[in-house]
Design a protein around this motif. Structure first.
Motif, PDB file in Angstrom:
ATOM      1  N   ALA A  73       0.797  -1.250  -0.009  1.00 44.90           N
ATOM      2  CA  ALA A  73       0.251   0.053  -0.162  1.00 44.90           C
ATOM      3  C   ALA A  73       0.757   1.248   0.011  1.00 44.90           C
ATOM      4  N   LEU A  74       2.042   1.171   0.666  1.00 46.80           N
ATOM      5  CA  LEU A  74       2.922   2.461   0.905  1.00 46.80           C
ATOM      6  C   LEU A  74       3.679   2.714  -0.626  1.00 46.80           C
ATOM      7  N   ARG A  75       3.640   1.548  -1.363  1.00 49.86           N
ATOM      8  CA  ARG A  75       4.121   1.858  -2.678  1.00 49.86           C
ATOM      9  C   ARG A  75       2.913   1.864  -3.863  1.00 49.86           C
ATOM     10  N   ALA A  76       1.745   2.162  -3.362  1.00 51.28           N
ATOM     11  CA  ALA A  76       0.601   2.483  -4.184  1.00 51.28           C
ATOM     12  C   ALA A  76       1.080   3.347  -5.625  1.00 51.28           C
ATOM     13  N   GLY A  77       0.826   2.719  -6.696  1.00 44.88           N
ATOM     14  CA  GLY A  77       1.000   3.400  -7.937  1.00 44.88           C
ATOM     15  C   GLY A  77       2.039   3.256  -8.724  1.00 44.88           C
ATOM     16  N   THR A  78       2.851   2.435  -8.104  1.00 50.86           N
ATOM     17  CA  THR A  78       4.203   1.884  -8.714  1.00 50.86           C
ATOM     18  C   THR A  78       3.916   0.411  -9.464  1.00 50.86           C
ATOM     19  N   GLU A  79       3.200  -0.117  -9.263  1.00 52.74           N
ATOM     20  CA  GLU A  79       2.752  -1.473  -9.840  1.00 52.74           C
ATOM     21  C   GLU A  79       2.251  -1.152 -11.293  1.00 52.74           C
ATOM     22  N   ARG A  80       2.846  -1.821 -12.325  1.00 50.38           N
ATOM     23  CA  ARG A  80       2.346  -1.949 -13.624  1.00 50.38           C
ATOM     24  C   ARG A  80       1.404  -2.930 -13.816  1.00 50.38           C
ATOM     25  N   GLN A  81       1.042  -3.884 -13.058  1.00 50.47           N
ATOM     26  CA  GLN A  81       0.451  -5.162 -13.244  1.00 50.47           C
ATOM     27  C   GLN A  81      -0.087  -5.921 -11.861  1.00 50.47           C
ATOM     28  N   PRO A  82      -0.511  -6.951 -11.924  1.00 46.83           N
ATOM     29  CA  PRO A  82      -0.764  -7.586 -10.568  1.00 46.83           C
ATOM     30  C   PRO A  82       0.358  -7.720  -9.685  1.00 46.83           C
ATOM     31  N   PRO A  83       0.225  -7.460  -8.245  1.00 41.48           N
ATOM     32  CA  PRO A  83       1.412  -7.503  -7.559  1.00 41.48           C
ATOM     33  C   PRO A  83       2.430  -8.680  -7.409  1.00 41.48           C
ATOM     34  N   ALA A  84       3.530  -8.749  -7.461  1.00 43.10           N
ATOM     35  CA  ALA A  84       4.471  -9.546  -7.190  1.00 43.10           C
ATOM     36  C   ALA A  84       5.652  -9.468  -6.045  1.00 43.10           C
ATOM     37  N   ALA A  85       6.276 -10.375  -5.523  1.00 47.59           N
ATOM     38  CA  ALA A  85       7.246 -10.236  -4.355  1.00 47.59           C
ATOM     39  C   ALA A  85       8.160 -11.303  -4.770  1.00 47.59           C
ATOM     40  N   ILE A  86       9.298 -10.689  -4.904  1.00 49.92           N
ATOM     41  CA  ILE A  86      10.707 -11.716  -4.921  1.00 49.92           C
ATOM     42  C   ILE A  86      10.708 -12.426  -3.730  1.00 49.92           C
ATOM     43  N   ILE A  87      11.089 -13.570  -3.527  1.00 54.14           N
ATOM     44  CA  ILE A  87      11.539 -14.234  -2.319  1.00 54.14           C
ATOM     45  C   ILE A  87      12.863 -14.865  -2.282  1.00 54.14           C
ATOM     46  N   ALA A  88      13.787 -14.054  -1.597  1.00 54.09           N
ATOM     47  CA  ALA A  88      15.424 -14.228  -2.123  1.00 54.09           C
ATOM     48  C   ALA A  88      15.807 -14.546  -0.502  1.00 54.09           C
ATOM     49  N   THR A  89      15.153 -15.984   0.157  1.00 50.29           N
ATOM     50  CA  THR A  89      15.487 -16.344   1.408  1.00 50.29           C
ATOM     51  C   THR A  89      16.465 -17.512   1.230  1.00 50.29           C
ATOM     52  N   GLN A  90      17.097 -17.952   2.438  1.00 44.68           N
ATOM     53  CA  GLN A  90      17.763 -19.397   2.380  1.00 44.68           C
ATOM     54  C   GLN A  90      16.685 -20.393   2.387  1.00 44.68           C
ATOM     55  N   PRO A  91      17.039 -21.445   1.764  1.00 44.86           N
ATOM     56  CA  PRO A  91      16.067 -22.414   1.678  1.00 44.86           C
ATOM     57  C   PRO A  91      15.884 -23.008   3.028  1.00 44.86           C
ATOM     58  N   GLY A  92      14.459 -23.457   3.247  1.00 51.66           N
ATOM     59  CA  GLY A  92      14.089 -23.679   4.778  1.00 51.66           C
ATOM     60  C   GLY A  92      12.833 -23.095   5.233  1.00 51.66           C
ATOM     61  N   PRO A  93      12.509 -22.954   6.706  1.00 53.47           N
ATOM     62  CA  PRO A  93      11.158 -22.310   6.864  1.00 53.47           C
ATOM     63  C   PRO A  93      10.874 -20.976   6.418  1.00 53.47           C
ATOM     64  N   GLN A  94      11.880 -20.155   6.366  1.00 52.35           N
ATOM     65  CA  GLN A  94      11.753 -18.587   5.966  1.00 52.35           C
ATOM     66  C   GLN A  94      11.193 -18.900   4.585  1.00 52.35           C
ATOM     67  N   PHE A  95      11.704 -19.516   3.596  1.00 48.97           N
ATOM     68  CA  PHE A  95      11.049 -19.619   2.386  1.00 48.97           C
ATOM     69  C   PHE A  95       9.868 -20.094   2.440  1.00 48.97           C
ATOM     70  N   VAL A  96       9.476 -21.107   3.049  1.00 47.76           N
ATOM     71  CA  VAL A  96       8.019 -21.613   3.073  1.00 47.76           C
ATOM     72  C   VAL A  96       7.147 -20.548   3.716  1.00 47.76           C
ATOM     73  N   LEU A  97       7.361 -19.794   4.686  1.00 46.11           N
ATOM     74  CA  LEU A  97       6.561 -18.811   5.229  1.00 46.11           C
ATOM     75  C   LEU A  97       6.371 -17.715   4.392  1.00 46.11           C
ATOM     76  N   ALA A  98       7.506 -17.304   3.660  1.00 47.83           N
ATOM     77  CA  ALA A  98       7.490 -16.314   2.582  1.00 47.83           C
ATOM     78  C   ALA A  98       6.469 -16.554   1.406  1.00 47.83           C
ATOM     79  N   PHE A  99       6.864 -17.794   1.089  1.00 50.02           N
ATOM     80  CA  PHE A  99       5.889 -18.274  -0.052  1.00 50.02           C
ATOM     81  C   PHE A  99       4.127 -18.278   0.179  1.00 50.02           C
ATOM     82  N   PHE A 100       4.121 -18.968   1.595  1.00 49.27           N
ATOM     83  CA  PHE A 100       2.631 -18.909   1.767  1.00 49.27           C
ATOM     84  C   PHE A 100       1.979 -17.661   2.212  1.00 49.27           C
ATOM     85  N   ALA A 101       2.997 -16.808   2.747  1.00 47.89           N
ATOM     86  CA  ALA A 101       2.621 -15.171   2.985  1.00 47.89           C
ATOM     87  C   ALA A 101       2.235 -14.633   1.723  1.00 47.89           C
TER      88      ALA A 101
END
Length: 608
Positions: A73-101
């Motif tokens: 929401a803080l970056r409203a207006g910057t998106e050119r298409q449906p929103p996307a987020a890069i997941i650049a974590t170590q493999p493991g629980p952090q990745f799983v949490l980030a993906f489902f979030a």
């Protein structure tokens, strides 16, 4: 041998198949089996670390999803298409949490290899731009490396998964998503060129998970163990298969496996895993580095699905592994060679559980003429070659072998391009409408209403089973890692320039792989300028090039060949690597010096 599915096969995940999205299924698991453990992370491949029950993952994902929505929401207006987020974590629980979030926030997840401080950020920046990502999710271990690259932090808002406030979970509201919404975008790996993002919807994902469950006969008793990289489709979809089924997944880092392959089999033995797998090289690595004494301590009798994919499956590897680990309880019938790709979400074909994979011995000369002609295996010789079946198509998947020029389906035992049609096939590449039309919306003569994925892979059908004979375009796969030839060639070109050695022209380096001594070997051919042909040291130059390639790509060269003749080009001036490879194999390249074979130890690796 004609493999047929049993008509009495019970769909093991019928309950899961009624949900439109993975979020719907996740909420169901959290309600119905809140205290059942989904994830167990093994630190260093052995020590039990972070765990998630289905309810705990749901709670944590809701909290992080609220934070992601706030940042978006803080970056409203910057998106050119449906929103996307890069997941650049170590493999493991952090990745799983980030993906489902991301799924819980209605944001397309974009898994990538975690950035390192000393490596170029060019490719990641291109992925960020191509995906239109506004956010980048990372963890404490990866954060410092990312912050060192201003080019990255200037493009996205960085979110630390470890700093999420659990109290936010109560503020979560279900996103407005349905089966057609984008779940994640899988970017092709290994290239520094313009990346291609395969758009995978919830419908694609749920369909493919159902295919896997049915084809491999998974059920509520399945226990999954994996060390595969979760930012690649083989690791990610396997991880999600366990979630789809509502069963336990034991996960470890790829680095833990590479450091000690015994840890993989120990986890299978310790946790009584039923399903686990890897590319062919991983089975070879177990044979090389696990001692007979260590094998005696293993109990692999629970392992009923040992899948193998992502690179050619070798008859010799299957036989040696089954023999070596027979006393550990492993059965050859557990082998499940599979075929698939990111464009089909993952799975296309597989050998059904409990059936020994079929191996055919073919006449090489006939195969070169695109005909699969069987040879008596007992009389096989240098002019024959073995191929292991990749199994039968999933029930909702149509596979055709096609003459790519005429777009006509071929009969059994004729080699052509493999085309796939299924609900799992992606509708397109991110921001690539023309390429999407060409690759993902092909039509066959006689089937005008059906849309096919043109895989670019070669193969043939034999008694209902798929046999893959060639690899997609020029992609090189060694030890489970993809290498794009032009990346390798550019590294070599830079090294030659540093050594003041002139090549003949801009298309004078060809990198390709050859199947030799039961493994893929990397060969590079270099066409030198005539003035340089006699004034350099083959050994010194070869070692410099080999070292540069290992540093840049983590792969060792097996042979360097210096030639004075021009390498073959297309009419438009592009390098013809396939023809160059054929000339090499036929001994038709004129060397200016004896080919230099490089010995190497410990240089092969798998990305974590």
């Amino acid at each position: 041998m004609n493999v047929e599915r049993s008509p009495s096969l019970v769909k093991p995940s019928a309950a899961a198949s009624v949900f439109a999205t993975l979020v719907d299924l996740a909420r169901h698991h959290a309600r119905v089996q809140p205290d059942k453990q989904y994830l167990l992370w093994l630190d260093k491949g052995r020590e039990e670390g972070k765990t998630y029950t289905f309810a705990e993952l749901d709670y944590a994902a809701r909290a992080l999803a609220v934070e992601l929505q706030r940042q978006l929401a803080l970056r409203a207006g910057t998106e050119r298409q449906p929103p996307a987020a890069i997941i650049a974590t170590q493999p493991g629980p952090q990745f799983v949490l980030a993906f489902f979030a991301c799924l819980y926030a209605g944001i397309a997840a974009v898994p990538v290899y975690p950035q390192k401080k000393n490596e170029s950020s060019e490719r990641l920046c291109r992925v960020i731009s191509d995906a239109g990502a506004q956010l980048l999710i990372t963890d404490r271990l990866s954060l410092a490396a990312l912050l060192a690259h201003e080019a990255i932090t200037g493009l996205v808002q960085v979110v630390d998964v470890d700093q999420a406030d659990p109290a936010l979970a109560g503020q979560w509201q279900a996103p407005a998503i349905d089966a057609g919404s984008v779940a994640f975008i899988q970017y092709t790996s290994g290239s520094t060129g313009i990346p291609k993002g395969v758009v995978v919807t919830h419908a694609n994902l749920m369909s493919n998970e159902q295919m896997i469950a049915e084809s491999l006969n998974h059920d509520h008793n399945t226990v999954y163990v994996s060390w595969l990289p979760v930012f690649h489709d083989l690791g990610l979809i396997g991880l999600l298969q366990a979630f789809y089924l509502g069963v336990r997944c034991i996960l470890m880092s790829p680095l833990a496996f590479v450091a000690n392959p015994l840890r993989w089999l120990e986890a299978i033995s310790r946790y009584r895993a039923t399903t686990s797998g890897a590319p062919n090289f991983a089975y070879d690595l177990c044979l090389q580095r696990i001692t007979p004494e260590q094998r005696q301590q293993l109990d692999l009798s629970s392992w009923t699905v040992a899948y193998s994919g992502a690179e050619p499956v070798r008859k010799g590897t299957l036989e040696r592994f089954a023999e070596a680990f027979a006393d550990s309880g492993f059965r050859a019938q557990a082998y499940c060679p599979c075929y698939g790709m990111a464009e089909s979400t993952l799975f296309v074909t597989g050998v059904p559980q409990g059936i020994t994979p079929l191996t055919l011995t073919l006449d090489k000369a006939q195969l070169n003429l695109d005909r699969a002609v069987l040879v008596d295996a007992q009389h096989a010789g240098p002019q024959s070659i073995h191929f292991v079946s990749s199994g039968v198509p999933a029930q909702s998947c149509q596979v055709r072998v096609v003459d790519p020029q005429r777009c006509v389906a071929l009969a059994d035992d004729l080699v052509g391009e493999i085309w796939v049609s299924s609900p799992s096939v992606s509708g397109g590449y991110r921001n690539r409408p023309q390429l999407s039309q060409e690759v993902l919306q092909a039509t066959l003569e006689g089937e005008p209403q059906r849309r096919f994925l043109r895989t670019g892979d070669l193969g043939f059908m034999h008694q209902g089973e798929l046999f893959v004979t060639g690899r997609r375009k020029d992609l090189i796969i060694i030890d489970g890692k993809n290498h794009y030839p032009h990346d390798l060639e550019q590294t070599i070109e830079r090294t030659l320039a540093q050594l003041s050695i002139s090549i003949a022209n801009a298309f004078s380096i060809a990198a390709f792989s050859v199947d030799r001594d039961e493994r893929e070997q990397l060969v590079v051919v270099i066409s030198l300028h005539k003035s340089q042909a006699q004034i350099f040291s083959v050994e010194q130059t070869s070692r410099a090039i080999s070292a540069a390639v290992v540093r840049a790509h983590g792969v060792a060269l097996d042979e360097l060949l210096f030639v004075s003749s021009r390498l073959p080009l297309t009419s438009s001036g592009k390098l013809q690597r396939t023809q160059c490879r054929s000339l090499y194999l036929d001994g038709q390249l004129q060397a200016v010096a004896s080919p230099f074979e490089l010995s190497h130890q410990g240089t092969r690796e798998v990305t974590s």
